[in-house]
Write a protein that holds these residues in place. Structure first.
Motif, PDB file in Angstrom:
ATOM      1  N   LYS A 341       1.013  -1.177  -0.108  1.00  0.00           N
ATOM      2  CA  LYS A 341       0.023   0.103  -0.004  1.00  0.00           C
ATOM      3  C   LYS A 341       0.706   1.286  -0.076  1.00  0.00           C
ATOM      4  CE  LYS A 341      -4.262  -2.003   2.148  1.00  0.00           C
ATOM      5  NZ  LYS A 341      -5.099  -1.933   3.213  1.00  0.00           N
ATOM      6  N   ILE A 344       1.401   2.828  -3.442  1.00  0.00           N
ATOM      7  CA  ILE A 344       0.125   3.519  -4.199  1.00  0.00           C
ATOM      8  C   ILE A 344       0.468   4.677  -4.523  1.00  0.00           C
ATOM      9  CG2 ILE A 344      -2.416   4.032  -3.988  1.00  0.00           C
ATOM     10  CD1 ILE A 344      -2.506   1.424  -2.433  1.00  0.00           C
ATOM     11  N   PRO A 464      -4.134   2.491  -7.022  1.00  0.00           N
ATOM     12  CA  PRO A 464      -4.580   1.650  -6.235  1.00  0.00           C
ATOM     13  C   PRO A 464      -5.783   0.767  -6.962  1.00  0.00           C
ATOM     14  CG  PRO A 464      -5.608   4.000  -6.438  1.00  0.00           C
ATOM     15  CD  PRO A 464      -4.401   3.864  -7.215  1.00  0.00           C
ATOM     16  N   GLU A 469      -4.613  -5.930  -4.931  1.00  0.00           N
ATOM     17  CA  GLU A 469      -4.627  -5.655  -3.435  1.00  0.00           C
ATOM     18  C   GLU A 469      -4.998  -6.791  -2.987  1.00  0.00           C
ATOM     19  OE1 GLU A 469      -6.517  -2.233  -2.330  1.00  0.00           O
ATOM     20  OE2 GLU A 469      -5.223  -0.887  -3.624  1.00  0.00           O
TER      21      GLU A 469
END
Length: 534
Positions: A341, A344, A464, A469
């Protein structure tokens, strides 16, 4: 209505630990739950437990126009607490009462109830109970004893064909059961999605959740025990429900906002109700067991019978099954999701004049194929991106040809050339003029390890993209000689999108290609072209 709650240590706690509060006091005029409870007692001769009554009253809250407040209702409760019973009662009420109440807005001949689950057997559980109550042609004395004459008279026919099970009423309302992926084309007034924890990909939930969108006052109910690292759909809706509850408590309960102010900024059509023990409690914690098992003391379940399972189950299984707690330690993903993350960047892109390498990979069952891209950004950092995902494999050559026509300097593609379905693409793409980078031998492990290194070092950027993910959160590897390679079979879901990104990055950084002619940027508004972002 007195729901019959008993507040002592021998009984479960009726109110869920985490839940969506009502927007106004709940009475027979503001909740259909009261009518369902009366129907259960008068016609079905079922006396629901207090928590089941509480759930029906809160889950069936109505708006001033009579429509349901909640279009989605998700409930979490430990196993063996009567989830199937409450769903069976609700489906029977929908079919025999609710289907005919608003003919001007929801005519009975369009009223469809769908029981869905990962497997047809799971979907049949509430359906079978409803069928026992209304079967017009019982075959045994036992079936005849369960039947309710008033409901039998309302049924026109029953279809018992495997995979086509249906109860069709004389007013043409229907209750059918299907495996989740087999109802994509149907529009449903009501949906019950059982064992939501078993949804390990988005496919089934996406198919089912779309069926109620065009129907007045539709509802989708998902009910389940807590999940594990594989339960990606349940994890998402649980997190959403908890966030809404936390926001209400921090804003409305503290007096910082009025109810009207809060509803203007939040989704009020989602109801979430969670009976669970607090995280980290002791296995035999009395209050925790009472909170996760609201049926305790109202039937055969007792505190002693619950803790008797402690020595017969693993701690992870006990916490999941009995305490309704999420246990995610069963898997350690190869790439740390938190590190992922940090890479991103919502504005990240590859300048068109820079080199771009594509990669294609197909899931082990050959059901889904992914195309990814890698290239260097203007600041020199590598960027990876999933640009297409579709079912099957046959579409890939044509799609890549169209992509190359719109962006002529894309000529390279990386493919694992042995031991996976994507090997089928190597020869056709080479014959079509692509520079095909073969990922084989030592390169299979090298691209896996290099990808993790770039993420860990903070030297990789990406958009994203929820699909990737999710794959990062469950992707594991296996040993191949002295290196780690992606494990398509044992990862909790398809990880081919992630594999494609790692292959594209490896080819970009380590494999050379002939220089290509510089073109106008695909991100330039005058060209109208660019990478397709999922």
């Amino acid at each position: 209505m007195d729901i019959g709650e008993i507040n002592d240590d021998a009984h479960g706690i009726t109110t869920p630990r985490i839940y969506t509060p009502p927007l106004r006091p709940l009475t027979p005029a503001t909740s259909d739950g009261y009518g369902v409870i009366e129907f259960a007692e008068r016609f079905l001769h079922v006396n629901l437990y207090p928590w089941q009554k509480w759930l029906l009253i809160h889950g069936l809250e109505t708006n001033p126009d009579g429509s349901y407040r909640f279009r989605r209702v998700v409930a979490e409760v430990a196993r063996q607490n009567g989830k199937t019973t409450v769903m069976s009662v609700l489906c029977a009420w929908w079919l025999f009462v609710d289907s005919g109440r608003r003919p001007e807005l929801s005519p009975s001949w369009k009223f469809l109830i769908v029981g869905a689950a990962q497997t047809l057997d799971n979907a049949r559980a509430p359906y079978s109970a409803v069928l026992n109550w209304c079967n017009p042609t019982p075959q045994t004395d036992e079936e005849a004893a369960l039947a309710v004459p008033a409901l039998q008279k309302r049924v026109q026919r029953v279809n018992n064909s495997h995979g086509e099970e249906a109860i069709i009423c004389r007013n043409k309302a229907q209750y059918i059961v299907r495996a989740d992926k087999n109802i994509r084309s149907k529009s449903a007034s009501r949906v019950v999605f059982d064992e939501l924890r078993e949804q390990h990909t988005d496919d089934g939930w996406n198919a089912v959740s779309q069926t109620t969108k065009a129907i007045w006052s539709s509802q989708l109910w998902g009910i389940s025990n807590a999940g594990d690292y594989r339960s990606i759909v349940l994890r998402r809706v649980v997190d959403e429900g908890r966030r809404l509850s936390d926001s209400w408590n921090a804003s409305v309960e503290t007096g910082q906002q009025t109810i009207d102010e809060w509803t203007e900024a939040h989704d009020t059509s989602y109801g979430y109700f969670e009976w669970s023990a607090p995280d980290g409690c002791e296995l035999d914690d009395l209050d925790g067991i009472r909170q996760a098992n609201p049926s305790l003391g109202y039937g055969p379940m007792t505190y002693r019978s619950v803790i008797a399972d402690i020595n017969g189950m693993t701690e992870a299984a006990y916490r999941t099954e009995v305490l309704c707690q999420w246990v995610t330690a069963d898997i350690i993903p190869f790439i740390d999701p938190k590190q992922w993350k940090r890479g991103i960047d919502k504005k990240s892109s590859i300048p068109f004049e820079n080199r771009v390498v594509l990669s294609v990979d197909t899931s082990a069952d050959r059901e889904t194929t992914y195309v990814a891209a890698a290239g260097y950004r203007a600041d020199g950092l590598p960027h990876v991106e999933l640009i297409m995902r579709r079912d099957g494999m046959l579409w890939v050559p044509k799609y890549l040809g169209m992509l190359r026509e719109s962006w002529p300097n894309i000529t390279e593609i990386a493919i694992q050339s042995k031991g996976c379905p994507a090997v089928d693409f190597c020869d056709p793409l080479a014959e079509a003029g692509w520079t095909v980078h073969m990922i084989e031998g030592f390169r299979v492990g090298a691209c896996t390890g290099r990808f993790k290194d770039r993420v860990k070092e903070g030297k990789l950027r990406h958009l994203p993209q929820p699909a990737i993910e999710q794959q990062v959160s469950v992707a594991i590897t296996r040993r191949l000689g002295e290196v780690e390679v992606w494990d398509r079979q044992k990862s909790a879901m398809h990880i081919s999108g992630l594999i494609a990104e790692s292959q594209a990055l490896y080819a970009l950084e380590t494999m050379n290609a002939e220089p290509v002619k510089q073109q106008r940027s695909a991100y330039d508004s005058e060209t109208g072209h660019g990478l397709l972002v999922l």
